[in-house]
Design an enzyme around this catalytic site. Structure first.
Site, PDB file in Angstrom:
ATOM      1  N   ASN A 153      -9.918  -4.748  11.726  1.00 45.95           N
ATOM      2  CA  ASN A 153      -9.949  -6.037  11.572  1.00 45.95           C
ATOM      3  C   ASN A 153      -8.390  -6.579  11.242  1.00 45.95           C
ATOM      4  O   ASN A 153      -8.067  -7.454  10.261  1.00 45.95           O
ATOM      5  CB  ASN A 153     -10.745  -6.436   9.918  1.00 45.95           C
ATOM      6  N   ARG A 291      -4.018  -7.657  -1.395  1.00 43.26           N
ATOM      7  CA  ARG A 291      -4.476  -7.203  -2.368  1.00 43.26           C
ATOM      8  C   ARG A 291      -4.143  -8.756  -3.526  1.00 43.26           C
ATOM      9  O   ARG A 291      -3.039  -8.255  -3.817  1.00 43.26           O
ATOM     10  CB  ARG A 291      -4.875  -5.948  -2.860  1.00 43.26           C
ATOM     11  N   GLN A 320     -12.913  -9.338  -7.403  1.00 43.03           N
ATOM     12  CA  GLN A 320     -13.433 -10.304  -6.627  1.00 43.03           C
ATOM     13  C   GLN A 320     -15.359  -9.938  -6.720  1.00 43.03           C
ATOM     14  O   GLN A 320     -15.991  -8.544  -6.889  1.00 43.03           O
ATOM     15  CB  GLN A 320     -13.888 -10.242  -5.091  1.00 43.03           C
ATOM     16  N   HIS A 339     -11.560 -14.689   0.613  1.00 45.44           N
ATOM     17  CA  HIS A 339     -11.396 -13.152   1.362  1.00 45.44           C
ATOM     18  C   HIS A 339     -12.569 -12.923   2.598  1.00 45.44           C
ATOM     19  O   HIS A 339     -13.144 -12.801   2.364  1.00 45.44           O
ATOM     20  CB  HIS A 339     -12.374 -11.968   0.184  1.00 45.44           C
TER      21      HIS A 339
HETATM   22  P1  NDP Z   1      -1.657   0.168   7.941  1.00 47.01           P
HETATM   23  O1  NDP Z   1      -1.942   1.536   6.893  1.00 47.01           O
HETATM   24  O2  NDP Z   1      -1.207   0.524   8.755  1.00 47.01           O
HETATM   25  O3  NDP Z   1      -0.182  -0.754   6.889  1.00 47.01           O
HETATM   26  C1  NDP Z   1      -0.052  -0.129   5.815  1.00 47.01           C
HETATM   27  C2  NDP Z   1       1.441  -0.117   6.045  1.00 47.01           C
HETATM   28  O4  NDP Z   1       1.428  -0.808   4.119  1.00 47.01           O
HETATM   29  C3  NDP Z   1       2.339   1.300   6.400  1.00 47.01           C
HETATM   30  O5  NDP Z   1       3.206   0.753   6.717  1.00 47.01           O
HETATM   31  C4  NDP Z   1       2.603   1.580   4.294  1.00 47.01           C
HETATM   32  O6  NDP Z   1       3.636   2.011   4.915  1.00 47.01           O
HETATM   33  C5  NDP Z   1       3.104   0.958   3.803  1.00 47.01           C
HETATM   34  N1  NDP Z   1       2.828   0.083   2.176  1.00 47.01           N
HETATM   35  C6  NDP Z   1       2.545   1.031   1.446  1.00 47.01           C
HETATM   36  N2  NDP Z   1       2.665   1.354   0.327  1.00 47.01           N
HETATM   37  C7  NDP Z   1       3.627   0.548   0.241  1.00 47.01           C
HETATM   38  C8  NDP Z   1       5.250   0.972  -0.759  1.00 47.01           C
HETATM   39  N3  NDP Z   1       4.767   0.894  -1.870  1.00 47.01           N
HETATM   40  N4  NDP Z   1       6.025  -0.051  -0.036  1.00 47.01           N
HETATM   41  C9  NDP Z   1       6.097  -0.101   1.353  1.00 47.01           C
HETATM   42  N5  NDP Z   1       5.103  -0.144   2.233  1.00 47.01           N
HETATM   43  C10 NDP Z   1       3.574   0.280   1.717  1.00 47.01           C
HETATM   44  O7  NDP Z   1      -2.579  -0.853   7.414  1.00 47.01           O
HETATM   45  P2  NDP Z   1      -3.328  -2.192   7.529  1.00 47.01           P
HETATM   46  O8  NDP Z   1      -1.918  -2.856   7.882  1.00 47.01           O
HETATM   47  O9  NDP Z   1      -4.366  -2.654   8.440  1.00 47.01           O
HETATM   48  O10 NDP Z   1      -3.310  -2.801   6.287  1.00 47.01           O
HETATM   49  C11 NDP Z   1      -2.994  -3.223   5.603  1.00 47.01           C
HETATM   50  C12 NDP Z   1      -3.977  -3.600   4.216  1.00 47.01           C
HETATM   51  O11 NDP Z   1      -4.412  -4.927   4.207  1.00 47.01           O
HETATM   52  C13 NDP Z   1      -4.647  -2.829   3.755  1.00 47.01           C
HETATM   53  O12 NDP Z   1      -5.044  -2.019   2.940  1.00 47.01           O
HETATM   54  C14 NDP Z   1      -5.765  -3.819   2.637  1.00 47.01           C
HETATM   55  O13 NDP Z   1      -5.817  -3.826   1.920  1.00 47.01           O
HETATM   56  C15 NDP Z   1      -5.043  -5.264   3.360  1.00 47.01           C
HETATM   57  N6  NDP Z   1      -6.015  -6.276   4.480  1.00 47.01           N
HETATM   58  C16 NDP Z   1      -6.821  -7.034   3.874  1.00 47.01           C
HETATM   59  C17 NDP Z   1      -8.223  -7.618   4.369  1.00 47.01           C
HETATM   60  C18 NDP Z   1      -8.588  -8.754   4.476  1.00 47.01           C
HETATM   61  O14 NDP Z   1      -9.460  -8.872   4.674  1.00 47.01           O
HETATM   62  N7  NDP Z   1      -7.608  -9.752   3.831  1.00 47.01           N
HETATM   63  C19 NDP Z   1      -8.637  -6.971   5.334  1.00 47.01           C
HETATM   64  C20 NDP Z   1      -8.363  -5.644   6.431  1.00 47.01           C
HETATM   65  C21 NDP Z   1      -7.065  -5.064   5.313  1.00 47.01           C
HETATM   66  P3  NDP Z   1       3.627   3.989   5.219  1.00 47.01           P
HETATM   67  O15 NDP Z   1       2.295   3.988   6.219  1.00 47.01           O
HETATM   68  O16 NDP Z   1       4.664   4.070   6.736  1.00 47.01           O
HETATM   69  O17 NDP Z   1       4.484   4.628   4.487  1.00 47.01           O
END
Ligand code: NDP
Length: 407
Positions: A153, A291, A320, A339
């Site tokens: 998603n 989140r 939630q 959400h």
């Molecule tokens: P990804 O794993 O593709 O991306 C997450 C990114 O966050 C990665 O690039 C990671 O960095 C980065 N990151 C982690 N910690 C840090 C930090 N401390 N500072 C800066 N960057 C950080 O996940 P998605 O993009 O697919 O999803 C992201 C989040 O979105 C999910 O974890 C979830 O919480 C939320 N989400 C919400 C949904 C909704 O329905 N509202 C649905 C889907 C997701 P790196 O890997 O480069 O270390």
């Protein structure tokens, strides 16, 4: 790893059916069938599915389309929406469960206490993305595999984030409300309405969702910014003409609009607190589809009340469901949703298929795709090892019981 043919108990926590009953009438007859995700990752590939893509699968009666598959194999399948508090169905059923399936939209908090009383629990599947509702440290310590349906998603959420950016900056919701109220109050309706063009737009994390937001915002002729733990490839930075910032503070100082896209884990919990928000320029906007707990709820509400923030749009809350008196329900200039961004009917078809793929691998003792893994073998693994840090972010989730009790 699981032994093939072992009969298992699967407890699945899903949100309630529509108030008008299930099944609903659908607005459309089909959904587009995608062949791959934007980075080339293949779509969920179970051996079969027992649902029609586009159906409502994420609520209790939808059952993620899993019942026939699970019962044909002799497993026990319990589905409930009653997830919070000591007397909830989930609390009673988890004690002898082998597998828990839950969704971030209506999260079954899998806390250290619940893990301690569930000795059979070996697998926690997130039907979606974001496994922060599981105490990942306890999963690590108790050798529980945690996985999610990576990418299912991400594009859905990126579309929602772009919608929220436009809704906030153009101030769409109050204008819509003037129509409903029977008015034609143009001056009232435009008094907080701006163009996005030319603004500085930044994403906190440029993972699957963050990068998709950057790509979608580029045609609006804005100036793009990001920060992340790992930098994007140089050719992508060049293509998007996006400026990298070494940390969140540098990012927020430069931006008019910040959209948050990192997972919730100990490093990001309450990252947007009073101090960080105070570094944003007056009149900035925050969009948070990642989140709720990444933002300090009181700090956000105060910044809106004082006018320091011009708007906050979020799809995510903590806990939630949030209690009725959660300040984000009533703070000024918000554009909150309950959400929903990652659970469009289109997304549901992908995550239902992804959950089935994970279950098939588990039952047949085949490896689960690396990109789906968050915790395995007592450590962060796969996507989890890249994007999360060890520790627990479920603290305070007990407050979700207040939604039901109203206290
Ligand atoms: P990804 O794993 O593709 O991306 C997450 C990114 O966050 C990665 O690039 C990671 O960095 C980065 N990151 C982690 N910690 C840090 C930090 N401390 N500072 C800066 N960057 C950080 O996940 P998605 O993009 O697919 O999803 C992201 C989040 O979105 C999910 O974890 C979830 O919480 C939320 N989400 C919400 C949904 C909704 O329905 N509202 C649905 C889907 C997701 P790196 O890997 O480069 O270390």
């Amino acid at each position: 790893m699981n032994s093939p043919n072992e009969k298992q108990k699967i407890v699945c926590v899903l949100y309630d059916d529509p108030v008008d009953g299930y099944p609903p009438k659908y607005a459309r007859d089909d959904i587009p069938m995608l062949t791959a995700y934007p980075d080339g990752q293949s779509m969920p590939s179970p051996s079969a599915i027992n649902f029609s893509p586009g159906d409502l699968l994420g609520c209790v009666s939808g059952e993620l389309g899993l019942r026939k598959f699970l019962e044909d194999r002799g497993h026990t399948f319990v589905v409930t929406s009653d997830k919070d508090g000591r007397n909830s169905v989930f609390e009673k059923e988890i004690v002898d469960a082998d597998i828990v399936i839950s969704q971030p939209f209506w999260p079954a908090y899998i806390t250290t206490e619940r893990i301690a009383k569930s000795p059979n629990l070996k697998l926690a599947i997130t039907a979606g993305i974001g496994s922060d509702h599981v105490d990942l440290q306890a999963a690590i310590d108790n050798n529980i595999t945690v996985c999610e349906v990576t990418f299912c998603n991400s594009i859905s959420v990126s579309e929602h984030a772009v919608m929220m950016i436009l809704a906030l900056v153009r101030d769409y919701i109050p204008q819509y409300n003037w129509v409903i109220k029977g008015g034609w109050n143009i001056a009232d309706a435009v008094a907080r309405s701006y163009d996005v063009e030319g603004m500085n737009v930044g994403v906190l994390a440029a993972g699957r969702i963050g990068l998709a937001v950057l790509r979608r915002m580029k045609p609006f002729d804005v100036k793009l910014h990001y920060t992340d733990r790992h930098r994007l490839p140089a050719e992508v930075e060049k293509e998007l003409e996006v400026t990298f910032h070494k940390d969140a503070e540098s990012l927020v100082r430069a931006c008019d609009i910040v959209s948050i896209h990192c997972p919730l884990h100990p490093e990001t919990e309450h990252l947007f607190d009073k101090k960080l928000i105070s570094k944003m320029k007056r009149g900035s906007y925050i969009v948070n589809t990642a989140r709720g707990k990444i933002c300090d709820r009181g700090a956000v509400a105060k910044a809106l009340e004082s006018g320091h923030l011009a708007g906050y749009a979020g799809d995510v809350w903590f806990p939630q469901p949030p209690p009725q008196d959660h300040p984000w329900r009533s703070m000024p200039n918000h554009a909150m949703t309950p959400h929903t961004s990652g659970t469009s009917l289109s997304a549901q078809a992908r995550y239902a298929a992804g959950v089935r793929e994970i279950l098939e691998c588990w039952f047949d003792a085949k490896p689960i795709r690396d990109e789906y893994l968050i915790v395995q073998g007592g450590k962060l693994a796969g996507t989890g090892a890249h994007s999360y840090s060890e520790g627990d972010a479920t603290g305070g989730s007990d407050e979700a019981t207040r939604f039901k009790t109203g206290n």
